[in-house]
Design an enzyme around this catalytic site. Structure first.
Site, short mmCIF file in Angstrom:
data_model
loop_
_atom_site.label_atom_id
_atom_site.label_comp_id
_atom_site.label_asym_id
_atom_site.label_seq_id
_atom_site.Cartn_x
_atom_site.Cartn_y
_atom_site.Cartn_z
N SER A 1 3.47 -2.35 10.32
CA SER A 1 4.91 -2.39 10.56
C SER A 1 5.56 -3.73 10.21
O SER A 1 6.46 -4.20 10.90
CB SER A 1 5.22 -2.01 12.02
OG SER A 1 4.83 -0.67 12.26
N HIS B 1 -9.50 0.89 5.01
CA HIS B 1 -8.24 1.12 5.73
C HIS B 1 -8.51 2.05 6.91
O HIS B 1 -9.35 2.95 6.81
CB HIS B 1 -7.22 1.74 4.77
CG HIS B 1 -5.84 1.75 5.34
ND1 HIS B 1 -5.43 2.67 6.28
CD2 HIS B 1 -4.77 0.94 5.14
CE1 HIS B 1 -4.18 2.43 6.61
NE2 HIS B 1 -3.76 1.38 5.93
N GLU C 1 -6.96 4.48 7.97
CA GLU C 1 -6.76 5.91 7.65
C GLU C 1 -8.01 6.48 6.97
O GLU C 1 -8.28 7.68 7.08
CB GLU C 1 -5.50 6.08 6.79
CG GLU C 1 -4.25 5.88 7.62
CD GLU C 1 -3.02 5.42 6.85
OE1 GLU C 1 -3.01 5.50 5.61
OE2 GLU C 1 -2.07 4.96 7.52
N GLY D 1 2.58 2.07 10.75
CA GLY D 1 3.57 3.13 10.59
C GLY D 1 4.28 3.50 11.88
O GLY D 1 4.95 4.53 11.93
N GLY E 1 2.75 -1.29 4.27
CA GLY E 1 2.75 0.13 3.95
C GLY E 1 4.16 0.61 3.63
O GLY E 1 4.69 0.39 2.53
N GLY E 2 4.79 1.25 4.60
CA GLY E 2 6.09 1.89 4.39
C GLY E 2 7.13 1.01 3.69
O GLY E 2 7.84 1.48 2.79
N ASN F 1 0.87 -1.19 0.00
CA ASN F 1 0.00 0.00 0.00
C ASN F 1 0.91 1.23 0.00
O ASN F 1 1.50 1.57 1.02
CB ASN F 1 -0.88 -0.03 1.26
CG ASN F 1 -1.71 1.23 1.43
OD1 ASN F 1 -1.80 2.05 0.51
ND2 ASN F 1 -2.31 1.37 2.60
N TRP F 2 0.99 1.86 -1.16
CA TRP F 2 1.88 3.04 -1.26
C TRP F 2 1.29 4.28 -0.61
O TRP F 2 1.96 5.29 -0.48
CB TRP F 2 2.19 3.32 -2.74
CG TRP F 2 3.22 2.41 -3.33
CD1 TRP F 2 3.77 1.29 -2.78
CD2 TRP F 2 3.86 2.56 -4.62
NE1 TRP F 2 4.69 0.72 -3.63
CE2 TRP F 2 4.77 1.49 -4.78
CE3 TRP F 2 3.74 3.47 -5.66
CZ2 TRP F 2 5.56 1.32 -5.91
CZ3 TRP F 2 4.52 3.32 -6.81
CH2 TRP F 2 5.43 2.25 -6.92
N LYS F 3 0.01 4.21 -0.26
CA LYS F 3 -0.69 5.37 0.32
C LYS F 3 -0.50 6.59 -0.60
O LYS F 3 -0.45 6.44 -1.81
CB LYS F 3 -0.18 5.63 1.74
CG LYS F 3 -0.23 4.37 2.59
CD LYS F 3 -0.04 4.64 4.05
CE LYS F 3 -0.01 3.33 4.81
NZ LYS F 3 -0.04 3.50 6.24
N GLU G 1 -5.30 -5.09 10.68
CA GLU G 1 -4.30 -4.05 10.84
C GLU G 1 -4.57 -3.28 12.14
O GLU G 1 -5.39 -2.35 12.15
CB GLU G 1 -4.36 -3.06 9.67
CG GLU G 1 -4.08 -3.69 8.34
CD GLU G 1 -3.49 -2.68 7.36
OE1 GLU G 1 -2.36 -2.89 6.93
OE2 GLU G 1 -4.15 -1.66 7.09
#
Ligand code: PEP
Length: 247
Positions: A210, A95, A97, A171, A231-232, A11-13, A165
């Site tokens: 993470s 998600h 977010e 993150g 993610g990251g 997930n590049w967000k 999640e």
């Protein structure tokens, strides 16, 4: 029914510009033999170019969200059909977010899931508790409630996955212990079986929060973990490949 392959989705967000396509190509080039299905979910505006760059290769392209309606006067939004038309085959929905930042309720997420199915997209439906909810001993009730509320009956017989999640792990570099992950994944599995019968036994339950090359092997081999939402660490090909190779 044979068990679906584990799914590892990046997930590049809201990260990535044209130059980032090289990173996705490096994932495809470095993948080699893997038991996983691998997907990258870039910002919507990059889906078309990424899909063209990765066409015919092993890496799928997904979206990160879409509207619950198929078309209309929704300035700034994109529809599921648009994502599919641009080359996406999956989509992340619900998600945390989106749930926290855009007040998406389970009901909204379920409407989006229905829209994804109408467009032929495979949904990855996210659920997860906040730190306050975990500390209050509510994690299992919150997560299974989100599963019940966010997964419409239309999913019966369709390919989809659930991503657990924990909000406090996204993150932050924090992760639940393996027994904590397994406890939640088993509760999700039981809920899926309750909702979808035998088919619920095969739905992949991804872990997200993470995940890094250093902790991926332990997480990916935990009971009831059927892949990861990353993610990251999906932004750099080497890190993402390191996670995939831990399978
Ligand atoms: C995510 O937001 O889906 C996620 C898992 O992020 P990270 O891996 O950066 O914690």
């Amino acid at each position: 029914m044979s068990a679906p392959k584990p799914l590892i989705a990046g997930n590049w967000k809201m990260n990535g510009v044209s130059a980032s396509i090289a990173e996705a190509k490096a994932v495809a080039a470095g993948l080699g033999a893997t038991p996983a299905r691998v997907a990258i979910c870039p910002p919507a505006i990059l889906i078309h170019r990424l899909a063209e760059a990765l066409a015919g290769g092993p890496v799928l392209v997904g979206g990160q969200d879409h509207h619950w309606d198929d078309s209309g006067a929704f300035t700034g939004d994109v529809s599921a059909e648009m994502l599919a038309d641009a080359g996406a085959s999956l989509v992340i929905l619900g998600h945390s977010e989106r749930r926290a930042g855009y007040r998406e309720t389970d009901e909204i997420v379920a409407s989006k899931v229905k829209a994804a199915l109408r467009a032929g997209l495979e949904p990855i439906v996210c659920v997860g508790e906040t730190l306050e909810q975990r500390k209050a001993g509510e994690a299992l009730a919150v997560v299974t409630g989100q599963v019940r509320g966010s997964l419409p009956a239309d999913l019966a017989g369709k390919a989809f996955s659930v991503a657990y999640e924990p909000v406090w792990a996204i993150g932050t570099g924090l992760t639940p212990t393996t027994p904590e992950i397994e406890e939640v994944h088993r509760a999700i599995r039981a809920t899926l079986v309750e909702l979808f019968g035998e088919a619920g036994k095969a739905t992949p339950i991804l872990y997200g929060g993470s995940v890094k090359p250093g902790n991926a092997a332990e997480i990916l081999h935990a009971d009831e973990v059927g892949g990861a939402l990353v993610g990251g660490a999906s932004l750099k090909a080497d890190d993402f490949l390191g996670i995939i190779r831990a399978l």
